[in-house]
Scaffold this motif. Structure first.
Motif, PDB file in Angstrom:
ATOM      1  N   THR A 142     -34.862-153.411 -29.149  1.00  0.00           N
ATOM      2  CA  THR A 142     -35.543-152.216 -29.647  1.00  0.00           C
ATOM      3  C   THR A 142     -35.304-151.025 -28.723  1.00  0.00           C
ATOM      4  N   GLU A 143     -35.503-151.248 -27.450  1.00  0.00           N
ATOM      5  CA  GLU A 143     -35.500-150.097 -26.538  1.00  0.00           C
ATOM      6  C   GLU A 143     -34.089-149.623 -26.222  1.00  0.00           C
ATOM      7  N   LEU A 144     -33.116-150.544 -26.208  1.00  0.00           N
ATOM      8  CA  LEU A 144     -31.734-150.070 -26.012  1.00  0.00           C
ATOM      9  C   LEU A 144     -31.302-149.244 -27.228  1.00  0.00           C
ATOM     10  N   GLU A 145     -31.771-149.647 -28.400  1.00  0.00           N
ATOM     11  CA  GLU A 145     -31.469-148.858 -29.604  1.00  0.00           C
ATOM     12  C   GLU A 145     -32.052-147.452 -29.458  1.00  0.00           C
ATOM     13  N   GLU A 146     -33.303-147.382 -29.023  1.00  0.00           N
ATOM     14  CA  GLU A 146     -33.925-146.057 -28.877  1.00  0.00           C
ATOM     15  C   GLU A 146     -33.168-145.201 -27.861  1.00  0.00           C
ATOM     16  N   VAL A 147     -32.755-145.842 -26.775  1.00  0.00           N
ATOM     17  CA  VAL A 147     -32.085-145.079 -25.712  1.00  0.00           C
ATOM     18  C   VAL A 147     -30.688-144.616 -26.153  1.00  0.00           C
ATOM     19  N   THR A 148     -29.894-145.529 -26.714  1.00  0.00           N
ATOM     20  CA  THR A 148     -28.508-145.154 -27.067  1.00  0.00           C
ATOM     21  C   THR A 148     -28.482-144.126 -28.195  1.00  0.00           C
ATOM     22  N   VAL A 149     -29.398-144.285 -29.137  1.00  0.00           N
ATOM     23  CA  VAL A 149     -29.449-143.344 -30.258  1.00  0.00           C
ATOM     24  C   VAL A 149     -29.830-141.954 -29.722  1.00  0.00           C
ATOM     25  N   ASP A 150     -30.702-141.940 -28.723  1.00  0.00           N
ATOM     26  CA  ASP A 150     -31.071-140.653 -28.139  1.00  0.00           C
ATOM     27  C   ASP A 150     -29.933-140.084 -27.285  1.00  0.00           C
ATOM     28  N   TRP A 151     -29.183-140.946 -26.608  1.00  0.00           N
ATOM     29  CA  TRP A 151     -28.007-140.464 -25.855  1.00  0.00           C
ATOM     30  C   TRP A 151     -27.046-139.752 -26.816  1.00  0.00           C
ATOM     31  N   LEU A 152     -26.804-140.412 -27.947  1.00  0.00           N
ATOM     32  CA  LEU A 152     -25.847-139.817 -28.890  1.00  0.00           C
ATOM     33  C   LEU A 152     -26.411-138.504 -29.455  1.00  0.00           C
ATOM     34  N   ARG A 153     -27.696-138.483 -29.692  1.00  0.00           N
ATOM     35  CA  ARG A 153     -28.325-137.224 -30.151  1.00  0.00           C
ATOM     36  C   ARG A 153     -28.015-136.092 -29.176  1.00  0.00           C
ATOM     37  N   GLN A 154     -28.177-136.381 -27.888  1.00  0.00           N
ATOM     38  CA  GLN A 154     -27.893-135.340 -26.890  1.00  0.00           C
ATOM     39  C   GLN A 154     -26.423-134.944 -26.922  1.00  0.00           C
ATOM     40  N   MET A 155     -25.558-135.949 -27.067  1.00  0.00           N
ATOM     41  CA  MET A 155     -24.114-135.667 -27.088  1.00  0.00           C
ATOM     42  C   MET A 155     -23.729-134.780 -28.271  1.00  0.00           C
ATOM     43  N   GLY A 196     -25.698-132.554 -29.560  1.00  0.00           N
ATOM     44  CA  GLY A 196     -26.400-131.275 -29.465  1.00  0.00           C
ATOM     45  C   GLY A 196     -27.524-131.148 -30.478  1.00  0.00           C
ATOM     46  N   LEU A 197     -28.057-132.272 -30.930  1.00  0.00           N
ATOM     47  CA  LEU A 197     -29.189-132.210 -31.870  1.00  0.00           C
ATOM     48  C   LEU A 197     -30.488-132.078 -31.073  1.00  0.00           C
ATOM     49  N   PRO A 198     -31.500-131.410 -31.644  1.00  0.00           N
ATOM     50  CA  PRO A 198     -32.736-131.189 -30.895  1.00  0.00           C
ATOM     51  C   PRO A 198     -33.508-132.477 -30.606  1.00  0.00           C
ATOM     52  N   ALA A 199     -34.401-132.376 -29.628  1.00  0.00           N
ATOM     53  CA  ALA A 199     -35.129-133.558 -29.143  1.00  0.00           C
ATOM     54  C   ALA A 199     -36.068-134.129 -30.199  1.00  0.00           C
ATOM     55  N   ASP A 200     -36.402-133.353 -31.227  1.00  0.00           N
ATOM     56  CA  ASP A 200     -37.316-133.921 -32.231  1.00  0.00           C
ATOM     57  C   ASP A 200     -36.573-134.760 -33.275  1.00  0.00           C
ATOM     58  N   ILE A 211     -26.020-144.394 -37.812  1.00  0.00           N
ATOM     59  CA  ILE A 211     -27.321-143.935 -37.299  1.00  0.00           C
ATOM     60  C   ILE A 211     -27.923-142.911 -38.250  1.00  0.00           C
ATOM     61  N   LEU A 212     -29.162-143.152 -38.609  1.00  0.00           N
ATOM     62  CA  LEU A 212     -29.908-142.182 -39.409  1.00  0.00           C
ATOM     63  C   LEU A 212     -30.875-141.470 -38.475  1.00  0.00           C
ATOM     64  N   TYR A 213     -30.671-140.170 -38.333  1.00  0.00           N
ATOM     65  CA  TYR A 213     -31.616-139.353 -37.566  1.00  0.00           C
ATOM     66  C   TYR A 213     -32.567-138.670 -38.538  1.00  0.00           C
ATOM     67  N   THR A 214     -33.797-138.486 -38.105  1.00  0.00           N
ATOM     68  CA  THR A 214     -34.719-137.689 -38.918  1.00  0.00           C
ATOM     69  C   THR A 214     -35.726-136.978 -38.028  1.00  0.00           C
ATOM     70  N   ARG A 215     -36.113-135.804 -38.481  1.00  0.00           N
ATOM     71  CA  ARG A 215     -37.175-135.086 -37.776  1.00  0.00           C
ATOM     72  C   ARG A 215     -38.531-135.544 -38.282  1.00  0.00           C
ATOM     73  N   ARG A 216     -38.522-136.368 -39.321  1.00  0.00           N
ATOM     74  CA  ARG A 216     -39.798-136.767 -39.939  1.00  0.00           C
ATOM     75  C   ARG A 216     -39.909-138.290 -40.048  1.00  0.00           C
ATOM     76  N   PRO A 217     -39.860-138.980 -38.886  1.00  0.00           N
ATOM     77  CA  PRO A 217     -39.930-140.446 -38.939  1.00  0.00           C
ATOM     78  C   PRO A 217     -41.224-140.962 -39.575  1.00  0.00           C
ATOM     79  N   LYS A 218     -42.278-140.132 -39.516  1.00  0.00           N
ATOM     80  CA  LYS A 218     -43.554-140.584 -40.098  1.00  0.00           C
ATOM     81  C   LYS A 218     -43.410-140.811 -41.600  1.00  0.00           C
TER      82      LYS A 218
END
Ligand SMILES: Cc1ncc(COP(=O)(O)O)c(C=O)c1O
Length: 498
Positions: A134-147, A149-153, A329-336
């Protein structure tokens, strides 16, 4: 599979007849080493294989027994059959002259991670069933987000393919229509729901329509927006279509825009589309499955301009980031909203950590989730951000060279701008101007090139025009391979024209 180690000794063979338990560790070690050697040889000598196999539909199946073996067989026999029966039926996606579709390449770090992932057999249904998964998924997906240039949300999760990611995005878009209470009431038997409309360009990937079919919304609820001369969705036509639909009582709910369309890699004008979505209150999903990866290159960042305003975005590291299939990877600003659509927790999956940990099963269809993040982690760490950017830059450079060869040859014509690694072109010999004749010539050229089996090209249609489509995006493709592919195309055209 060629035998590399000493012959199997009696002790190792004895494992075959054991009717309970796993393969003995010594046997695993022996065949594991043999298999790693096999893969290393395969990758090193990949160009000795034909890209396309010489088989017809049914050939592989006919070569295999119709029923399973009653008793276990030796690994020697199984591996020998890989060489004898499976490899001759493989299309080699790892070949540097695989230029069809969007070519995915399995990098060595990615392959090693897949091996380890299978061994660990992690399953992140809930955090407790796979804390590291779970947590490696969260970390790597966030690394790619930064790469990218997508916002932190932007929160992301790994799914198998872009088709699945887009399906989840459309579910979320539908769920965001709170008054419909879709989760409880569903769609059937209701008179209070007008036709829900989704808008996408006529060049969008078929997975968008498939999502609508799957969700019971139907192809009749998809409005295909026309494109401009560069194959980009026309925002004026989008605004008009929405107004027209509202006027006739339909309910617009979602727009799917694309960064890097499948046929021509065109980039829809995301900022203008985001303006419309904000004004109209529509969910904006961006399909950047292929093209999004290019944003890793700092000077290409602008291709994702406006995507920070999207509700969701898909990018596929298994397309052009050297991660073996499958990983999207599916990114969303509205995970809720995703959670609202998908979370359903039976008693046996409740844990003591539910208040503090994220259970990935809550955000999508699958309960079981394999350890895909491991291969993303290996690839990101082994190549690094700069290493990936350099490789992508090189592909863009080779694609521009290929484009210049087409432009310099009077027998050929470029059919679309080259934004990334895909080039749409056709043979267009001087004096041949009948469109049917040109379509037929190019179809024959494609078949002739692919029948050689030493390169693989695919095609598309741009309007009514039959186009050849050459993609440069393979980890092992160098300029010499593209040059060779170009020579083969020229040779085959010459043969067709005599
Ligand atoms: C733009 C785009 N979106 C989505 C897809 C579907 O990808 P997948 O095979 O991961 O479902 C493709 C496939 O090539 C594509 O080009």
């Amino acid at each position: 599979m060629k035998k590399k180690g000493p012959p199997v000794d009696h002790e190792v063979n004895a494992g075959v007849n054991v009717s309970v338990g796993d393969m003995p560790p010594e046997e695993f070690r022996k065949y594991g080493h043999q298999l790693v050697d096999w893969v290393a040889d395969y990758l090193q000598n990949i160009e000795r294989y034909p890209v396309l196999p010489n088989v017809l539909p049914g050939d592989v199946r006919r070569s295999l027994p119709a029923s399973p073996p009653e008793d276990g067989e030796t690994m020697d026999k199984i591996l020998a059959d890989v060489d004898r029966l499976i490899i001759p039926g493989m299309t080699h996606w790892n070949h540097p002259r695989f230029h069809a579709y969007f070519n995915s390449s399995a990098s060595s770090p990615g392959i090693l991670a897949e091996f380890l992932s299978a061994a660990l057999n992690g399953n992140a249904m809930v955090w407790q069933s796979g804390p590291a998964v779970t947590e490696l998924e969260e970390v790597t997906v966030d690394w790619l987000r930064q790469m990218l240039g997508l916002p932190a949300d932007f929160w992301g999760m790994i799914l198998d393919t872009a088709s699945t990611s887009t399906l989840h995005a459309v579910v979320a878009a539908r769920e965001s229509l709170a008054d419909l209470n879709m989760r409880e009431q569903g769609l059937t038997g209701r008179k209070d729901i007008p036709r829900l409309r989704l808008y996408t360009s006529e060049f969008a990937h078929s997975s968008v329509e498939k999502a609508m079919m799957t969700l019971g919304l139907g192809l009749g609820s998809v409005c295909k927006i026309p494109v401009d001369e560069q194959f980009r969705m026309r925002p004026d036509a989008l605004a008009e279509a929405i107004a027209r639909d509202r006027h006739s009582g339909m309910r617009p709910f979602c727009v799917v825009a694309t960064v890097g369309t499948t046929s021509v890699t065109s980039i829809d004008p995301i900022p203008a589309i985001a303006d419309i979505c904000e004004r109209e209150g529509l969910w904006l999903h961006v399909d950047a499955a292929y093209g999004g990866t290019a944003a890793i290159i700092p000077e290409m960042r602008s291709i994702l301009a406006g995507c920070e305003r999207a509700d969701s975005l898909v990018v596929n590291p298994h397309k052009w980031m050297f991660v073996p299939v499958d990983l999207s990877i599916l990114y969303t600003r509205r995970p809720k909203i995703l959670r609202q659509a998908f979370s359903l927790v039976p008693e046996y999956l409740r844990t003591a950590h539910d208040d503090v940990a994220r259970n990935l099963m809550d955000y999508g269809v699958p309960l079981g989730r394999r350890f895909r993040a491991l291969k993303l982690w290996f690839v990101l760490r082994y190549f690094g951000v700069n290493g990936l950017a350099n490789r992508l830059r090189e592909h863009l450079r080779i694609a521009q060279s290929f484009k210049s060869w087409i432009e310099a040859d009077p027998e050929f014509e470029l059919l679309a701008p080259v934004h990334f690694g895909a080039i749409c072109f056709r043979a267009h010999p001087p004096g041949v101007d009948d469109e049917n004749q040109l379509d037929s010539l190019n179809e024959r050229l494609l078949n002739a090139v692919n029948e050689r089996r030493d390169m693989f090209l695919s095609h598309t249609k741009l309007g009514r025009t039959y186009a050849l489509r050459m993609v440069i995006g393979h980890l092992r493709t160098e300029e010499v391979h593209a040059k060779k592919a170009w020579e083969l195309i020229l040779q085959e055209l010459k043969r067709l024209r005599v």
